[in-house]
Design an enzyme around this catalytic site. Structure first.
Site, PDB file in Angstrom:
ATOM      1  N   ASP A  79      38.285   3.064  21.328  1.00 51.81           N
ATOM      2  CA  ASP A  79      38.361   2.271  22.561  1.00 51.81           C
ATOM      3  C   ASP A  79      37.020   2.137  23.273  1.00 51.81           C
ATOM      4  OD1 ASP A  79      38.697   5.076  22.980  1.00 51.81           O
ATOM      5  OD2 ASP A  79      39.344   4.706  25.043  1.00 51.81           O
ATOM      6  N   GLU A 136      40.972   6.930  23.912  1.00 56.84           N
ATOM      7  CA  GLU A 136      40.381   8.252  24.191  1.00 56.84           C
ATOM      8  C   GLU A 136      40.025   8.387  25.653  1.00 56.84           C
ATOM      9  OE1 GLU A 136      37.873  11.261  25.241  1.00 56.84           O
ATOM     10  OE2 GLU A 136      37.086   9.227  25.239  1.00 56.84           O
TER      11      GLU A 136
HETATM   12 ZN   LIG Z   1      33.628   8.061  27.198  1.00 59.50          ZN
HETATM   13 ZN   LIG Z   2      33.462   9.031  24.147  1.00 61.52          ZN
END
Ligand SMILES: [Zn+2]
Ligand SMILES: [Zn+2]
Length: 393
Positions: A79, A136
């Site tokens: 991401d 994440e």
């Molecule tokens: Zn980050």
């Molecule tokens: Zn990262």
């Protein structure tokens, strides 16, 4: 670092073009549709068994070779962030307001490079599981994949993660056993006072005064209540009320962020916070609600995998370029949730000491360093070959 140590040297150009393509087309957490489709397509092209849609947009690739009983999980994140990119180079983001400012474009690419090399030339016996996780930055992608049966469907003995680190030279690695990165909790305290006329405060209970006492008292959690040997941070970052120029507020909301390097400290911060809020509210005869949500757990590196990861890095870049007992970082990382489910090790790989490669993660003018691609992917290849030794003939 000597060139022949790099297993994926011949993939340098190819990886650079994958990385720049990901960089041009960044996607936010759980929206990594193009990225995950590309990852899945490439893995299939390399001959891996591919599973799409694991925990939303997550992808898992499996490479089985020989009859070795061991298995290993390697994890990358896909991401990007809601940042307007300031870089002007050719591969700058095509999507205004979205940017790969944490280098996940590079992480994804390094793991793809390793998968390609291992599929073609890997000398190992056992099962390598390539985990491409979504979201994440939210701390939600890892838990989503785990809840979707990641480690039941694809059991692994241990799981490994890597993050680029600006300011560290390319060719250096850093890790540590134990707490590597902090937990993050988001808290919100809603104070229900009684609003009234600014000139007649005795008719109400001013939520600002109650809130201000809470803000002050929260400072004592770290300074007076935690063991000084334990790291923690409690930051109130927002103080919102419904007051006006001549109206005392009846409501106040405090929001903030708390970090800790072990679960007990995080739990203690929450307990003390609830105690302080209840005590101050009782003194003023008002009520409050406290929500305390731990979004990221502490990233805990297990001793065995950390030793083996550090050894693997030493083979690659030499003893002097691997710090196996670095200081913990108070930032947070979704890999924590995987390392809770399985023994794991998270390692930092230097991203460079100059220009965009040295700017802090999440800066609008940061960039992942393509010079790290062959090194990072070779780290993965060697780790698989080390952990899943080929049967001797
Ligand atoms: Zn980050
Ligand atoms: Zn990262």
């Amino acid at each position: 670092m000597s060139g022949d140590m790099l297993k994926t040297q011949d993939l340098r150009q190819e990886m650079s073009s994958w990385r720049r393509d990901f960089h041009r087309h960044p996607e936010l957490g759980f929206e990594e549709h193009r990225t995950s489709a590309r990852v899945a397509e490439l893995l299939e092209g390399f001959g891996l068994e591919v599973h799409r849609g694991v925990g939303g947009t997550g992808v898992v690739g499996v490479l089985q070779r020989g009859n070795g009983p061991a298995s290993i999980g390697l994890r990358a994140d896909m991401d990007a962030l809601p940042i307007v990119e300031q870089n002007q180079f050719g591969h700058r983001s095509r999507h205004d307001g979205v940017m790969h400012a944490c280098g996940h474009d590079g992480h994804t690419t390094m793991l793809l490079g390793a998968a390609k090399h291992l599929a073609e030339n890997g000398e190992f016996s056992g099962r390598a599981v390539f985990i491409f996780q979504p979201a994440e930055e939210h701390g939600k992608g890892g838990p989503a994949m785990i809840a979707d049966g990641l480690f039941e469907q694809f059991p692994v003995d241990a799981v490994y993660g890597m993050h680029n680190m600006p300011g560290m030279a390319v060719g250096t690695f850093a890790t540590r056993a134990g707490a590597m990165m902090a937990s993050e909790a988001l808290f919100e305290i809603e104070i229900a006072g009684r609003g009234g006329h600014a000139a007649m405060p005795h008719h109400g209970v001013d939520a600002i005064v109650v809130g201000a006492q809470i803000v002050n008292a929260l400072q004592t959690i770290v300074s007076r209540k935690l063991d000084p040997g334990n790291n923690g941070v409690v930051s109130v970052t927002e103080f919102i009320t419904d007051g006006q120029r001549n109206v005392l507020p009846g409501r106040a909301t405090l929001k903030g962020d708390a970090r800790a390097l072990n679960r007990q400290v995080n739990g203690e911060i929450e307990r003390k916070m609830r105690q302080i809020v209840a005590g101050i509210c009782a003194a003023h005869d008002v009520t409050a609600t406290v929500s305390y949500e731990t979004v990221f757990e502490v990233t805990m590196n297990a001793a065995g995998p950390t030793d083996r990861a550090a050894n693997n890095a030493r083979v690659l870049v030499g003893q002097g370029n691997v710090d196996a007992d670095c200081a913990p970082v108070l930032g947070s990382e979704d890999f924590a949730h995987m390392a809770l489910a399985r023994p794991g090790c998270f390692i930092f790989a230097g991203n460079g000491t100059e220009g965009a490669h040295a700017r802090p993660l999440h800066s609008a003018n940061y960039d992942f360093n393509d010079a790290l691609l062959t090194l990072g992917s070779s780290y993965w290849v060697r780790l698989v070959e080390q952990e899943l030794p080929a049967e001797s003939l």
